[in-house]
Design an enzyme around this catalytic site. Structure first.
Site, PDB file in Angstrom:
ATOM      1  N   LYS A 204     -10.002   9.766   1.461  1.00 21.54           N
ATOM      2  CA  LYS A 204      -9.817   9.366   2.861  1.00 21.54           C
ATOM      3  C   LYS A 204      -9.986   7.853   3.016  1.00 21.54           C
ATOM      4  O   LYS A 204      -9.282   7.218   3.813  1.00 21.54           O
ATOM      5  CB  LYS A 204     -10.805  10.103   3.771  1.00 21.54           C
ATOM      6  CG  LYS A 204     -10.685   9.714   5.258  1.00 21.54           C
ATOM      7  CD  LYS A 204      -9.309  10.037   5.814  1.00 21.54           C
ATOM      8  CE  LYS A 204      -9.028   9.444   7.184  1.00 21.54           C
ATOM      9  NZ  LYS A 204     -10.104   9.404   8.142  1.00 21.54           N
ATOM     10  N   GLU A 211      -3.379   2.926   5.460  1.00 19.14           N
ATOM     11  CA  GLU A 211      -3.086   2.931   6.900  1.00 19.14           C
ATOM     12  C   GLU A 211      -3.188   1.537   7.499  1.00 19.14           C
ATOM     13  O   GLU A 211      -2.306   1.099   8.255  1.00 19.14           O
ATOM     14  CB  GLU A 211      -4.069   3.879   7.589  1.00 19.14           C
ATOM     15  CG  GLU A 211      -4.069   3.857   9.100  1.00 19.14           C
ATOM     16  CD  GLU A 211      -5.244   4.628   9.662  1.00 19.14           C
ATOM     17  OE1 GLU A 211      -5.984   4.069  10.493  1.00 19.14           O
ATOM     18  OE2 GLU A 211      -5.434   5.803   9.258  1.00 19.14           O
TER      19      GLU A 211
END
Length: 508
Positions: A204, A211
């Site tokens: 993550k 991202e």
């Protein structure tokens, strides 16, 4: 690390519980509240606890609005929370990283018994996750670090989930997680057991580093489109066209960019123009993943310049007063307008599309390279093709075309083959690099801000070049520090100090 088996999860009579029917959710902020409602809407009785009474009442009110009041139990203390759960007790955390999570673990620990499972669904540092696992698992309490992507809407209606921890604990959780996960176009749930230890939170963290890079590339594209005279409606339509077809098809961050650009304020202007240009989440430490991803790149000795440039851009933006102080000393370098003819403008926008795609692809390559190094170091045995499929839906970095080519790469090879060596990836980058170079040059001419696009160009240049000017650095290091060097005529050695030293005739 403790190795666990299914026997560690028996409910007292030697049998595993077939289903999880009760869960305690600790932390009812935006994400925790939405996740509690998602569980409740899937038939789970959810006992919630938060130090804020108002936060719990807000969650209960949302449950009532959704007809889920019978599935939400407000618990004001840990005794009430634990007595409301089944056996083994299953908890899900949604907490700020670091100290708050550590405090909850320490306070909850006396209430935990062998076989209980704690699922940390926060954005936590994987190293902290592994410390908590080492603390709890000797007592038979199982700690799963689970990355979640999709924002608050994903948490409510189905996120992408990346659980990491012991095989036995994640196996028990998977039927439930598969039920509530987002599903890709083929109907597959976007969840998979990432690996042992803190691998779920690590993946993550990498996801968020990628991202941040994509967000910067798109912000830079937005500014460049304003430089050719496009307003919010025109820019929004351009982003829509990028999302509709081509290599940026169904890219989530491109998809939301169109509506963002078109949204109007109360006076009929574009709301985006009213928003202060300060991203503060990294600087105020409310968001840690971007910091950790860049720390990891440095300590793992992996070049990830696109991710670092995006992070530095956010940090610089956060301190408005410092920028205002520095401005008169440096001088005004305001972004200027380009004035291309209509045909030139269309050609530039085509190049801009390819430049953004190349930069996005570079961000994925850097993140996956980091992940491969950590996997080898930690022995997590991550299935990279499975991770790519988790990112197919309910995910902030969802991007259909890119996940297609990356899945093919990892299905046909292994994580040890660098993404830049993938057939599809390298073909697309060869096609797009001239456009990326052209866009960066044009942007520099008008003082546009190009941290991610520029860093991606440099990354692709030096990662694909056998001859760099760093031989000059080697000579300097040997000159002042006798660090040694290799000769080009000798066999290549990996990360080894050179055996040669010269007298460079320099006096201090």
């Amino acid at each position: 690390m403790v190795h666990l088996t299914s026997n560690d999860f028996s409910n007292g009579n030697g049998h595993l519980p077939q289903t999880i029917e009760k869960i305690g959710v600790i932390g009812t902020g935006v994400m925790g509240s939405m996740f509690a409602l998602l569980l409740a809407s899937n038939g789970i009785t959810v006992s919630i606890h938060d130090r804020s009474e108002q936060s719990m009442q807000n969650t209960a009110a949302k449950a009532k609005e959704s007809g889920l009041s019978d599935k939400i139990i407000v618990c004001k203390d840990y005794d009430t929370l634990c007595s409301s759960l089944g056996s083994p007790k299953v908890f899900i955390f949604s907490l700020p990283h670091g100290g708050p999570g550590n405090g909850v673990v320490q306070t909850l620990a006396p209430h935990l018994q062998a076989g209980d499972i704690v699922v940390d669904a926060s954005n936590e540092d994987y190293r902290v996750t592994q410390k908590r696992q080492s603390m709890l698992e000797p007592n038979g309490v199982h700690y799963v670090g689970m990355g979640i992507s999709g924002g608050f809407n994903g948490a409510r209606y189905g996120p992408a989930m990346m659980p990491g921890g012991s095989t036995a604990s994640v196996s028990l959780l998977l039927p439930l997680l598969q039920k509530i996960a987002a599903r890709d176009p083929q109907g597959r749930p976007c969840v998979a057991h990432i690996g042992q230890g803190g691998s779920g939170h690590y993946v993550k963290m990498i996801h968020n580093g990628i991202e941040h890079g994509i967000m910067s590339a798109l912000a830079e594209a937005y500014e460049l489109m304003t430089c050719v005279g496009m307003d919010g409606d025109a820019i929004g339509s351009m982003f829509d066209s990028w999302c509709a077809e081509g290599p940026l098809k169904n890219n989530f961050l491109v998809e939301i960019s169109g509506p963002i650009c078109r949204t109007k304020n109360s006076k009929g202007g574009f709301l985006l123009s009213d928003i202060r240009d300060a991203v503060v989440q990294d600087a105020n430490e409310s968001e840690g993943t971007g910091v950790w991803a860049n720390e990891e790149a440095i300590t793992a000795h992996v070049p990830a310049p696109s991710l670092a440039a995006a992070h530095n851009f956010r940090l610089a933006s956060s301190d408005m007063s410092l920028r205002a102080t520095i401005k008169p000393y440096i001088g005004v370098l305001e972004t200027e307008q380009m004035y291309p003819r209509e045909k030139q403008k269309a050609a530039f926008l085509d190049k801009l599309h390819d430049a953004v795609y190349a930069s996005v692809l570079a961000c994925f390559a850097q993140g996956l390279d980091l992940m491969a190094r950590a996997d080898e170091r930690e022995g997590w045995n991550i299935d990279f093709a499975s991770v790519i499929n988790v990112w197919r839906a309910g995910c902030i970095i969802r991007s259909d075309y890119i996940t297609d080519i990356l899945e093919r790469h990892y299905s046909a090879s292994t994580k040890k083959v660098h993404p830049l060596c993938g057939e599809d990836v390298s073909r697309d980058l060869r096609r797009c690099m001239p456009a990326l170079k052209s866009v960066v040059i044009a942007g520099l001419e008008v003082n546009a801000h190009l941290p991610c696009l520029g860093a991606s160009l440099e990354y692709l240049k030096y990662m694909s070049c056998e001859t760099l000017p760093t031989n000059f650095m080697e000579a300097q290091l040997d000159c002042f520090g006798a660090h040694g060097y290799d000769l080009k005529t000798e066999p290549v050695r990996r990360f080894a100090k050179g055996p040669h030293h010269s007298d460079w005739s320099v006096s201090a």
